[in-house]
Design a protein around this motif. Structure first.
Motif, PDB file in Angstrom:
ATOM      1  N   PHE A 119       0.851  -1.196   0.000  1.00 30.23           N
ATOM      2  CA  PHE A 119       0.000   0.000   0.000  1.00 30.23           C
ATOM      3  C   PHE A 119       0.881   1.238   0.000  1.00 30.23           C
ATOM      4  O   PHE A 119       2.013   1.206   0.450  1.00 30.23           O
ATOM      5  N   LYS A 120       0.330   2.330  -0.519  1.00 25.85           N
ATOM      6  CA  LYS A 120       1.055   3.601  -0.552  1.00 25.85           C
ATOM      7  C   LYS A 120       0.676   4.444   0.667  1.00 25.85           C
ATOM      8  O   LYS A 120      -0.367   4.239   1.271  1.00 25.85           O
ATOM      9  N   HIS A 121       1.543   5.410   0.990  1.00 25.58           N
ATOM     10  CA  HIS A 121       1.291   6.305   2.116  1.00 25.58           C
ATOM     11  C   HIS A 121      -0.094   6.938   1.989  1.00 25.58           C
ATOM     12  O   HIS A 121      -0.439   7.491   0.950  1.00 25.58           O
ATOM     13  N   GLY A 122      -0.877   6.850   3.060  1.00 29.91           N
ATOM     14  CA  GLY A 122      -2.196   7.456   3.105  1.00 29.91           C
ATOM     15  C   GLY A 122      -3.303   6.602   2.517  1.00 29.91           C
ATOM     16  O   GLY A 122      -4.476   6.954   2.618  1.00 29.91           O
ATOM     17  N   GLU A 123      -2.944   5.479   1.916  1.00 24.89           N
ATOM     18  CA  GLU A 123      -3.952   4.619   1.277  1.00 24.89           C
ATOM     19  C   GLU A 123      -4.403   3.499   2.211  1.00 24.89           C
ATOM     20  O   GLU A 123      -3.840   3.289   3.286  1.00 24.89           O
ATOM     21  N   GLU A 124      -5.385   2.752   1.741  1.00 27.82           N
ATOM     22  CA  GLU A 124      -5.966   1.646   2.493  1.00 27.82           C
ATOM     23  C   GLU A 124      -4.977   0.489   2.632  1.00 27.82           C
ATOM     24  O   GLU A 124      -4.354   0.058   1.657  1.00 27.82           O
ATOM     25  N   ILE A 125      -4.844  -0.013   3.857  1.00 22.58           N
ATOM     26  CA  ILE A 125      -4.035  -1.208   4.113  1.00 22.58           C
ATOM     27  C   ILE A 125      -4.864  -2.408   3.661  1.00 22.58           C
ATOM     28  O   ILE A 125      -6.041  -2.528   4.034  1.00 22.58           O
ATOM     29  N   PRO A 126      -4.298  -3.305   2.855  1.00 25.53           N
ATOM     30  CA  PRO A 126      -5.068  -4.472   2.408  1.00 25.53           C
ATOM     31  C   PRO A 126      -5.569  -5.320   3.586  1.00 25.53           C
ATOM     32  O   PRO A 126      -4.887  -5.462   4.605  1.00 25.53           O
ATOM     33  N   GLN A 127      -6.759  -5.861   3.415  1.00 27.66           N
ATOM     34  CA  GLN A 127      -7.427  -6.656   4.452  1.00 27.66           C
ATOM     35  C   GLN A 127      -6.546  -7.800   4.959  1.00 27.66           C
ATOM     36  O   GLN A 127      -6.610  -8.171   6.125  1.00 27.66           O
ATOM     37  N   LYS A 128      -5.704  -8.327   4.114  1.00 28.80           N
ATOM     38  CA  LYS A 128      -4.798  -9.427   4.467  1.00 28.80           C
ATOM     39  C   LYS A 128      -4.011  -9.132   5.741  1.00 28.80           C
ATOM     40  O   LYS A 128      -3.716 -10.023   6.535  1.00 28.80           O
ATOM     41  N   TYR A 129      -3.648  -7.857   5.956  1.00 26.18           N
ATOM     42  CA  TYR A 129      -2.799  -7.469   7.074  1.00 26.18           C
ATOM     43  C   TYR A 129      -3.592  -7.046   8.302  1.00 26.18           C
ATOM     44  O   TYR A 129      -3.026  -6.525   9.258  1.00 26.18           O
ATOM     45  N   SER A 130      -4.911  -7.268   8.295  1.00 28.72           N
ATOM     46  CA  SER A 130      -5.793  -6.849   9.383  1.00 28.72           C
ATOM     47  C   SER A 130      -6.314  -8.056  10.158  1.00 28.72           C
ATOM     48  O   SER A 130      -6.052  -9.209   9.803  1.00 28.72           O
ATOM     49  N   CYS A 131      -7.115  -7.764  11.175  1.00 22.89           N
ATOM     50  CA  CYS A 131      -7.754  -8.818  11.967  1.00 22.89           C
ATOM     51  C   CYS A 131      -8.796  -9.569  11.139  1.00 22.89           C
ATOM     52  O   CYS A 131      -9.206 -10.671  11.512  1.00 22.89           O
ATOM     53  N   GLU A 132      -9.212  -9.008  10.035  1.00 27.03           N
ATOM     54  CA  GLU A 132     -10.190  -9.667   9.166  1.00 27.03           C
ATOM     55  C   GLU A 132      -9.519 -10.533   8.103  1.00 27.03           C
ATOM     56  O   GLU A 132     -10.197 -11.216   7.347  1.00 27.03           O
ATOM     57  N   GLY A 133      -8.206 -10.474   8.066  1.00 28.62           N
ATOM     58  CA  GLY A 133      -7.459 -11.249   7.083  1.00 28.62           C
ATOM     59  C   GLY A 133      -6.522 -12.212   7.785  1.00 28.62           C
ATOM     60  O   GLY A 133      -6.896 -12.881   8.752  1.00 28.62           O
ATOM     61  N   GLU A 134      -5.271 -12.221   7.340  1.00 32.23           N
ATOM     62  CA  GLU A 134      -4.278 -13.136   7.908  1.00 32.23           C
ATOM     63  C   GLU A 134      -3.594 -12.580   9.160  1.00 32.23           C
ATOM     64  O   GLU A 134      -2.864 -13.297   9.833  1.00 32.23           O
ATOM     65  N   ASN A 135      -3.838 -11.299   9.456  1.00 33.27           N
ATOM     66  CA  ASN A 135      -3.285 -10.667  10.656  1.00 33.27           C
ATOM     67  C   ASN A 135      -1.751 -10.782  10.690  1.00 33.27           C
ATOM     68  O   ASN A 135      -1.163 -11.101  11.712  1.00 33.27           O
ATOM     69  N   ILE A 136      -1.127 -10.523   9.554  1.00 31.54           N
ATOM     70  CA  ILE A 136       0.330 -10.567   9.433  1.00 31.54           C
ATOM     71  C   ILE A 136       0.846  -9.187   9.052  1.00 31.54           C
ATOM     72  O   ILE A 136       0.113  -8.379   8.489  1.00 31.54           O
ATOM     73  N   ASN A 137       2.116  -8.933   9.385  1.00 28.01           N
ATOM     74  CA  ASN A 137       2.668  -7.614   9.052  1.00 28.01           C
ATOM     75  C   ASN A 137       2.885  -7.488   7.543  1.00 28.01           C
ATOM     76  O   ASN A 137       3.248  -8.455   6.878  1.00 28.01           O
ATOM     77  N   PRO A 138       2.648  -6.281   7.020  1.00 30.95           N
ATOM     78  CA  PRO A 138       2.931  -6.041   5.600  1.00 30.95           C
ATOM     79  C   PRO A 138       4.437  -5.931   5.382  1.00 30.95           C
ATOM     80  O   PRO A 138       5.187  -5.641   6.314  1.00 30.95           O
ATOM     81  N   PRO A 139       4.888  -6.148   4.146  1.00 27.82           N
ATOM     82  CA  PRO A 139       6.307  -5.940   3.858  1.00 27.82           C
ATOM     83  C   PRO A 139       6.625  -4.445   3.912  1.00 27.82           C
ATOM     84  O   PRO A 139       5.790  -3.615   3.570  1.00 27.82           O
ATOM     85  N   LEU A 140       7.834  -4.132   4.368  1.00 30.10           N
ATOM     86  CA  LEU A 140       8.268  -2.738   4.455  1.00 30.10           C
ATOM     87  C   LEU A 140       9.626  -2.581   3.786  1.00 30.10           C
ATOM     88  O   LEU A 140      10.491  -3.449   3.906  1.00 30.10           O
TER      89      LEU A 140
END
Length: 158
Positions: free
Chosen positions: A16-37
């Motif tokens: 995801f880009k700065h200020g944009e939506e974090i993909p659901q995959k990285y949330s409690c509704e998805g896989e709950n894993i950290n995004p790559p940085l």
């Protein structure tokens, strides 16, 4: 002791880009894993990195989602990877806890600190004591902000 010169780090993610939506995959509704940085612009004398992920929009004050420290100076943190020692998040657990706001859209700040030392602190430390330990050793800082709003009706906090 004079203040250290702090270099501006560039923190980005292929997810995801700065200020944009974090993909659901990285949330409690998805896989709950950290995004790559991706981290660019590390000062030459960087000895370690720390990451603190904060949600300042949480109803009871800033919610800490991830505390990770004593990370070797690297330019890429892989998805679903604990690159260093782990501190306690606001849920009282160690490791990454994905976005899970109770209502509305929240902002999530992925803060990366470059340090001229490895903080002599214990695994499980909370964010504020870690920030104090890093205070005189931070030589670079950058952040990436993403937003998240729950898609479904499943229960969860922050």
């Amino acid at each position: 002791m004079p203040a250290l010169t702090e270099v501006k780090l560039s923190v980005s993610s292929p997810a995801f880009k700065h200020g944009e939506e974090i993909p659901q995959k990285y949330s409690c509704e998805g896989e709950n894993i950290n995004p790559p940085l991706n981290i660019e612009g590390l000062p030459e004398d960087t000895k370690s990195l720390s990451i603190i992920v904060e949600d300042p929009d949480a109803p009871n004050g800033t919610f800490i989602h991830w505390v990770c420290f004593n990370i070797d100076p690297i330019k890429h943190i892989a998805e679903n990877h604990q690159p260093g020692m782990s501190g306690h998040n606001s849920a009282g657990k160690t490791g990454y806890r994905g976005p899970c706001p109770p209502s509305g859209s929240h902002r999530y700040f992925f803060k990366v600190y470059a340090l001229n030392t490895k903080p002599d602190v214990q695994e499980g430390i909370q964010a504020e004591p870690l920030k104090e330990a890093m205070q005189r050793h931070t030589i670079g800082f950058g952040e990436l902000m993403g937003r998240y709003e729950k898609k479904g009706n499943n229960a969860g906090n922050r």
